[in-house]
Design a protein around this motif. Structure first.
Motif, PDB file in Angstrom:
ATOM      1  N   ASN A 229     100.134 -27.886 -23.074  1.00  0.00           N
ATOM      2  CA  ASN A 229      99.759 -27.198 -21.835  1.00  0.00           C
ATOM      3  C   ASN A 229      98.661 -26.177 -22.133  1.00  0.00           C
ATOM      4  N   PRO A 230      97.410 -26.476 -21.782  1.00  0.00           N
ATOM      5  CA  PRO A 230      96.301 -25.571 -22.125  1.00  0.00           C
ATOM      6  C   PRO A 230      96.383 -24.219 -21.426  1.00  0.00           C
ATOM      7  N   GLU A 231      97.157 -24.141 -20.343  1.00  0.00           N
ATOM      8  CA  GLU A 231      97.273 -22.874 -19.617  1.00  0.00           C
ATOM      9  C   GLU A 231      98.021 -21.812 -20.423  1.00  0.00           C
ATOM     10  N   LYS A 232      98.675 -22.223 -21.491  1.00  0.00           N
ATOM     11  CA  LYS A 232      99.466 -21.270 -22.276  1.00  0.00           C
ATOM     12  C   LYS A 232      98.634 -20.472 -23.274  1.00  0.00           C
ATOM     13  N   TYR A 233      97.392 -20.887 -23.489  1.00  0.00           N
ATOM     14  CA  TYR A 233      96.615 -20.263 -24.565  1.00  0.00           C
ATOM     15  C   TYR A 233      96.354 -18.782 -24.320  1.00  0.00           C
ATOM     16  N   GLU A 234      95.935 -18.421 -23.095  1.00  0.00           N
ATOM     17  CA  GLU A 234      95.607 -17.021 -22.825  1.00  0.00           C
ATOM     18  C   GLU A 234      96.814 -16.116 -23.048  1.00  0.00           C
ATOM     19  N   LYS A 235      97.971 -16.560 -22.577  1.00  0.00           N
ATOM     20  CA  LYS A 235      99.190 -15.781 -22.782  1.00  0.00           C
ATOM     21  C   LYS A 235      99.533 -15.710 -24.263  1.00  0.00           C
ATOM     22  N   ALA A 236      99.332 -16.829 -24.963  1.00  0.00           N
ATOM     23  CA  ALA A 236      99.675 -16.883 -26.380  1.00  0.00           C
ATOM     24  C   ALA A 236      98.864 -15.877 -27.198  1.00  0.00           C
ATOM     25  N   LYS A 237      97.609 -15.657 -26.806  1.00  0.00           N
ATOM     26  CA  LYS A 237      96.775 -14.698 -27.536  1.00  0.00           C
ATOM     27  C   LYS A 237      97.360 -13.287 -27.486  1.00  0.00           C
ATOM     28  N   CYS A 238      98.029 -12.974 -26.374  1.00  0.00           N
ATOM     29  CA  CYS A 238      98.634 -11.649 -26.227  1.00  0.00           C
ATOM     30  C   CYS A 238      99.746 -11.410 -27.254  1.00  0.00           C
ATOM     31  N   PHE A 239     100.332 -12.505 -27.738  1.00  0.00           N
ATOM     32  CA  PHE A 239     101.443 -12.377 -28.687  1.00  0.00           C
ATOM     33  C   PHE A 239     101.008 -12.642 -30.122  1.00  0.00           C
ATOM     34  N   GLY A 240      99.706 -12.859 -30.337  1.00  0.00           N
ATOM     35  CA  GLY A 240      99.218 -12.963 -31.704  1.00  0.00           C
ATOM     36  C   GLY A 240      98.688 -14.308 -32.125  1.00  0.00           C
ATOM     37  N   VAL A 241      98.773 -15.332 -31.266  1.00  0.00           N
ATOM     38  CA  VAL A 241      98.261 -16.651 -31.631  1.00  0.00           C
ATOM     39  C   VAL A 241      96.742 -16.574 -31.791  1.00  0.00           C
TER      40      VAL A 241
END
Length: 380
Positions: A229-241
């Motif tokens: 799910n590409p929509e998860k990337y922006e949120k993932a960056k907030c947690f350190g990805v």
């Protein structure tokens, strides 16, 4: 909702609960009778409960019905059963799906959180007497993980509840009773991620992003997130990805991509989907010699894991993780304190807040991949 209880002789409570009558069918708001707490049990007024992927997996596939699901919750003690000394009416608590008796071999060991007395309950009943505390029109309604928080009131064993600070917001810290704690613990307790290491995480839901947060706080130099799910990337960056990979965008096995961008394989791999085939992929993604793969997901189908022996001959390790290795009663208060001191993120996992009557909407959102955590707020 009617209630007539005292601290000495609590009576049956009639309240609202969302009952699952069939696998995969919408939950139905029902009036249920909730029995008084039996010896060593407490009855809890649920304040907030959040929907976990495991609730959905069980609702879709398990055969024990009617049932009240829900296990990630916070509440206030309404009454206590005989022999309970740790809790009093008015205490704020988190419910936990695996307990801590503090006296069995595993509870006394520093190596395990797999309580032999209050471990994961799979049959829909209470640990103490194999009975239920819920009924509808005189007929029993089964529990889930000995918690059943999709009800205004529930009964849990006192070993499956954790007293928390009354200053901690119950509508936030309910997430620490399962998903967020499970991910942080997998990173810190099970894998014990070291500074400067390279990490890959398969599945960027709440648990996977909690692993990412744990890896970031441990000083990992590269955190690779894998999700379709590409929509998860922006949120993932907030947690350190730091790097996002969508397997659908590559014409080669994703483990080969991971090995290439990590310089030969990651130090740690985490499988947070509940797909045993992906466990094999995670194992193939970590490096020879010391690569460690941790599996956290609960598979719906194909529970057996297949892997070539050469993975282990080359020094790789595969470990399982239940609740991140935390001993719930001993360890959760310190996690709540970390949240209160702003040392860990919890609020950021909450994408939706819904009233109790809209709980089926939360199921739809999670099945469609449109939420992390939906917090369900009980009526006042």
């Amino acid at each position: 909702m009617s209630s007539s209880s005292s601290i000495d002789q609590p009576n049956v409570i009639t309240c609202k609960a969302m009952v699952a009558w069939e696998a995969g069918k919408d939950l139905v708001m029902e009036e249920v009778e909730v029995s008084p707490p039996q010896p060593l049990e407490i009855r809890v007024k649920v304040i907030c409960t959040s929907l976990c992927r495991t609730d959905i997996t069980a609702w879709e596939s398990q055969a024990i019905f009617p049932r009240i699901f829900g296990h990630e919750a916070s509440g206030i003690v309404e009454s206590v059963g005989e022999g309970v000394t740790e809790f009093v009416k008015g205490d704020h608590v988190l419910t936990v799906f695996t307990g801590e008796c503090k006296t069995c071999k595993h509870c006394e060991s520093k190596k395990s959180n797999m309580c032999q007395v209050l471990g994961l309950e799979r049959r829909g009943v209470m640990h103490s007497d194999q009975g239920t505390r819920f009924s509808v029109k005189g007929k029993p309604v089964y529990h889930y993980c000995a918690v059943s928080s999709f009800s205004e009131y529930t009964v849990v064993h006192s070993g499956c509840a954790v007293k928390v600070s009354q200053q901690a917001p119950l509508e936030k810290i309910c997430l620490l009773s399962c998903g967020v704690a499970a991910g942080l613990g997998a990173a810190w307790n099970v894998a014990d991620i070291s500074k400067g290491s390279i990490v890959v995480i398969f599945g960027l839901g709440t648990v996977g992003l909690a692993v990412a947060q744990g890896a970031k706080l441990r000083g990992a130099s590269q955190i690779i997130g894998v999700d379709i799910n590409p929509e998860k990337y922006e949120k993932a960056k907030c947690f350190g990805v730091t790097d996002f990979l969508n397997p659908n965008e590559y014409n080669e096995p994703i483990q080969q991509v991971i090995k290439r961008i990590s310089g030969g394989g990651t130090d740690y791999s985490f499988e947070c989907i509940g797909n045993t085939g992906m466990v094999t992929t995670a194992l193939q993604s970590c490096c020879d010699g010391w690569g460690l793969t941790v599996t956290l997901g609960v598979p719906k189908t194909n529970p057996e894991i297949a892997s070539h022996y050469s993975a282990f001959l080359s020094g790789k390790t595969l470990k399982g993780s239940l609740f991140g290795g935390w001993k719930p009663k001993s360890d959760l208060p310190s996690l709540v304190n970390k949240y209160m001191n702003r040392e860990i993120q919890v609020d950021e996992f909450i994408t939706h807040n819904l009233p109790f009557e809209d709980i089926n909407k939360a199921f739809t959102l999670m099945r469609e991949g449109k939420c992390l955590r939906c917090v369900i707020h009980m009526p006042n």
